[in-house]
Each structure stands twice: as structure tokens, then as C-alpha cells.
Enzyme design. Structure first.
Site, PDB file in Angstrom:
ATOM      1  N   LYS A  36       0.846  -1.203   0.000  1.00 14.30           N
ATOM      2  CA  LYS A  36       0.000   0.000   0.000  1.00 14.30           C
ATOM      3  C   LYS A  36       0.880   1.252   0.000  1.00 14.30           C
ATOM      4  O   LYS A  36       2.096   1.157   0.214  1.00 14.30           O
ATOM      5  CB  LYS A  36      -0.927  -0.027   1.218  1.00 14.30           C
ATOM      6  CG  LYS A  36      -0.197   0.031   2.547  1.00 14.30           C
ATOM      7  CD  LYS A  36      -1.137  -0.214   3.726  1.00 14.30           C
ATOM      8  CE  LYS A  36      -0.345  -0.209   5.024  1.00 14.30           C
ATOM      9  NZ  LYS A  36      -1.159  -0.617   6.168  1.00 14.30           N
ATOM     10  N   TYR A 260      15.372  30.086   8.249  1.00 14.95           N
ATOM     11  CA  TYR A 260      14.150  30.696   8.801  1.00 14.95           C
ATOM     12  C   TYR A 260      14.172  30.661  10.318  1.00 14.95           C
ATOM     13  O   TYR A 260      14.498  29.632  10.911  1.00 14.95           O
ATOM     14  CB  TYR A 260      12.913  29.946   8.314  1.00 14.95           C
ATOM     15  CG  TYR A 260      12.577  30.192   6.859  1.00 14.95           C
ATOM     16  CD1 TYR A 260      12.370  31.476   6.382  1.00 14.95           C
ATOM     17  CD2 TYR A 260      12.457  29.122   5.976  1.00 14.95           C
ATOM     18  CE1 TYR A 260      12.043  31.693   5.047  1.00 14.95           C
ATOM     19  CE2 TYR A 260      12.126  29.329   4.644  1.00 14.95           C
ATOM     20  CZ  TYR A 260      11.925  30.614   4.184  1.00 14.95           C
ATOM     21  OH  TYR A 260      11.596  30.827   2.877  1.00 14.95           O
TER      22      TYR A 260
END
Ligand SMILES: *Cc1c(COP(=O)(O)O)cnc(C)c1O
Length: 363
Positions: A36, A260
């Protein structure tokens, strides 16, 4: 054409090594390879191709994923772990020979009411303590009876899922006991399935698998140990190596900061390398300063906040470092579990989160 050097290298031989390892570990029983989420981020095509000859069946999450597995050409047993949500999907199960999980009343009614051209093999999911999907112990006998009475059902695999197999937890032994008890009371089924990767390793959930026992292994096949109880990482081969190039180098004075929020400051003259890998590629933004990476064979640490397309690492003292040098973010040298721990998440999340803009390159 890819101009950006950033990539996830995928090793089929590593997946195959791991599948063989899981088989040895199981000693008996059948192996369901869980592919999956695009083969846990490795790409459904390379995952299925690598596993095809080494597993007894495969599992997808939902219909679209199952159809993608069939498109690879794989013809063996294929389970849909969340089951079907419409009559149309049941017809597709017939057409493509898919085995849906049946975990609730609505799914059972779809099966009872369907007019299928051939009967399906279904997986009846019972809830032994996870309380996410499945029938309660009290409901399970009636659900099984109704499935067996339906002409749309060819056979039933009884299944349940573990909530805590990766760790020591009082629920582990209880879930195992409840499942074993249930599988003794309910006689009218053909096979059963209890173990995920961690369940195979946890002493509290293990048993010696018989011919009609299916293990559902995901993470182990991709070469990562799911367990905090058992250390087996050295015997596995990580199948994904996440790599990105150095695209800039900066000399920092003591006291200067990076990125940042100026989230990292140099406590001495330092060299910072900017790497073409960001949170839009699936690298976790939560990763803290010092999260490991590897460049020129040396372990280095994340320095400053991860941004959308880039991250920065402290490469002070690494010799001969050049623009274009590959940095391994996780893979054979940098344990994805360690990166996950530094980002307060789990390896499943990191592997499945590598985004579509990162090319998967078979090696
Ligand atoms: C995803 C999944 C698995 C595989 O889990 P791993 O921990 O990766 O081995 C097994 N069973 C079910 C029901 C799942 O959803």
C-alpha cells in the site's frame, strides 16, 4: 529528464533480501507483502516486481491501489485492507480477482446483495483491541455465518490487527489470546492472519505459523525494523536511499545564524552546506538541529530549519566537500528510524511521505 539531482534510490535486491529474511523468520505460514501507499513510498512497480516471486500474496489499502498493483501484471492473491465501499467495487473485485476485507455491517450487506459472476475470497476482520476496524468478538460468529451462507463468498480468512506490536504493551498478549480463542470457537473459516511486521518479532505476539496462517508484512520488506523490542536492523537492508546534492556552501563566523527563524547559530567559525531537499520533498520539517545525514562518508547534523526546497547541514571540518556532492538523508548509512526520532515521528511516515517530485531511481 531530471535536472535536479535529488532522488530516492530504490534497491530491488534489498527488498528481495528482506523478503527472504522475513520468510526465514516466519519458518512456516504464508507471506502477504504489503505494498500500500505506493509500496511504502518505494514505488508500487518496483515493489511488486521485486516481491512477486517471494510472497504468497500482496495487500493494497483500497481499490485504486489494488488496481495499480494489477496494472504491474501481478496475478497472485491481492487483498484490499480497507475493503469495498460500493457495489461497483465488488464487481471490480470479481473482474480483477481481489479479496476485500469485510469489517462492518455495510460491507457485509454489499456482499450479500451483490450479483457476482464468481465468488470472492474475503478477509473477515475482527477487532481484538485496536478499535479501528473490525467486528467485535460478540458480532464475529454471526458475521462469519452470514458470509459462509452467501453464494458470493468462496472462502474466508479470519484476521485481526495489532495495536502495539512495535513495543512492550499489556494489550499484545491480550490481543493474541483473544484472536487464538476466537479462531478456536469460529471453525468455519479457511485461513487466518494476525501478524504485521512488528507482530512477527514481538515475543508477546509470536506463534509458530501454520500453513493457513498469513503474516502481513510491510515495513520489514523495505528493510526497516519496526520493533523497539527486538534489534534486527543489522540483518535487514534498507531499500530506499534518499539523496540530494549540496547546492551552496557558506562560511559562518561565530554567532551568525542559519535559515528561517535563525534556528541555529554557530558557536565557532563554521561551514554550512545547503542541500536540495525540503519538506515539499517529504523531508520532515519537524527535524531538529543535529538530525543526522551523511556526506563524503561522514556523519553530519542538520543546522537550522528545514525549508520547502532546501535544508542546511553543518559540514565544518569535512574535507574536499564540493558543490554537487551527494548527501544521504536516510538509507543504508543513515537509519531512517533515527531521523524519525529526531522529527518526533515514525519510519513508516517518512518512507510513505517522500513526495511525487522526488524521482524514484532503481539501482
Ligand atoms: C499496513 C498494514 C500492515 C503492514 O504493517 P507493517 O507494520 O508495515 O508490517 C499489516 N496489516 C494491516 C491491516 C495494515 O493496514
Amino acid at each position: 529528464m531530471h535536472y535536479r539531482q535529488t532522488r530516492a534510490e530504490i534497491s530491488s535486491s534489498a527488498i528481495q533480501h528482506n523478503a527472504k529474511w522475513v520468510r526465514r523468520k516466519m519458518a512456516g505460514g504464508k507471506l502477504l507483502g504489503v505494498v500500500k501507499a505506493d509500496g511504502y513510498g518505494h514505488g508500487v512497480v518496483p515493489a511488486v516486481n521485486a516481491l512477486e516471486e517471494l510472497v504468497d500474496g500482496m495487500a493494497a489499502g483500497f481499490m485504486e491501489e489494488a488496481l495499480a498493483v494489477r496494472e504491474t501484471g501481478y496475478k497472485g492473491p491481492l487483498v484490499i485492507l480497507e475493503g469495498c465501499f460500493s457495489a461497483t467495487e465488488l464487481n471490480l473485485c470479481c473482474e480483477h480477482q481481489l479479496s476485500p476485507v469485510v469489517h462492518c455491517e455495510q460491507q457485509l450487506e454489499y456482499i450479500e446483495q451483490a450479483k457476482l459472476t464468481s465468488p470472492l475470497w474475503v478477509w473477515l476482520k475482527v477487532d481484538t483491541g485496536m478499535h479501528r476496524l473490525g467486528w467485535s468478538e460478540e458480532q464475529a460468529p454471526q458475521a462469519l455465518k452470514r458470509l459462509r451462507a452467501s453464494k458470493n463468498v468462496a472462502g474466508v480468512t479470519l484476521m485481526s490487527h495489532l495495536a502495539n506490536a512495535d513495543a512492550e504493551h499489556r494489550l499484545n498478549a491480550r490481543q493474541k489470546q483473544q484472536f487464538c480463542q476466537l479462531s478456536e470457537t469460529l471453525k468455519d473459516y479457511q485461513a487466518r492472519s494476525f501478524h504485521n511486521s512488528a507482530g512477527l518479532l514481538n515475543p508477546d505476539t509470536q506463534w509458530s505459523l501454520q500453513d493457513n496462517d498469513w503474516a502481513r508484512a510491510g515495513l520489514l520488506l523495505y528493510g526497516v525494523n519496526p520493533s523497539t523490542v527486538t534489534e534486527v536492523q543489522a540483518e535487514l537492508k534498507p531499500a530506499m536511499r534518499l539523496v540530494a546534492p549540496v547546492i551552496a556552501l557558506h562560511q559562518l563566523e561565530k554567532g551568525e545564524s542559519v535559515g528561517y527563524g535563525s534556528g541555529w547559530s554557530a558557536d565557532k567559525p563554521s561551514v554550512i552546506a545547503t542541500v536540495a531537499m525540503g519538506y515539499a520533498d517529504g523531508y520532515p520539517r519537524q527535524a531538529e538541529n543535529g538530525t543526522p545525514a551523511m556526506v563524503r562518508g561522514k556523519r553530519v547534523g542538520l543546522a537550522g530549519r528545514v525549508s520547502m526546497d532546501m535544508l542546511t547541514i553543518d559540514v565544518t571540518g569535512i574535507e574536499n566537500l564540493q558543490l554537487g556532492d551527494d548527501v544521504e538523508l536516510w538509507g543504508p548509512n543513515i537509519d531512517v528510524r533515527e531521523v524519525a526520532a529526531c522529527a518526533d515521528t515514525i519510519s513508516w511516515h517518512l518512507l510513505t511521505g517522500v513526495s511525487g517530485r522526488v524521482p524514484r531511481v532503481l539501482v
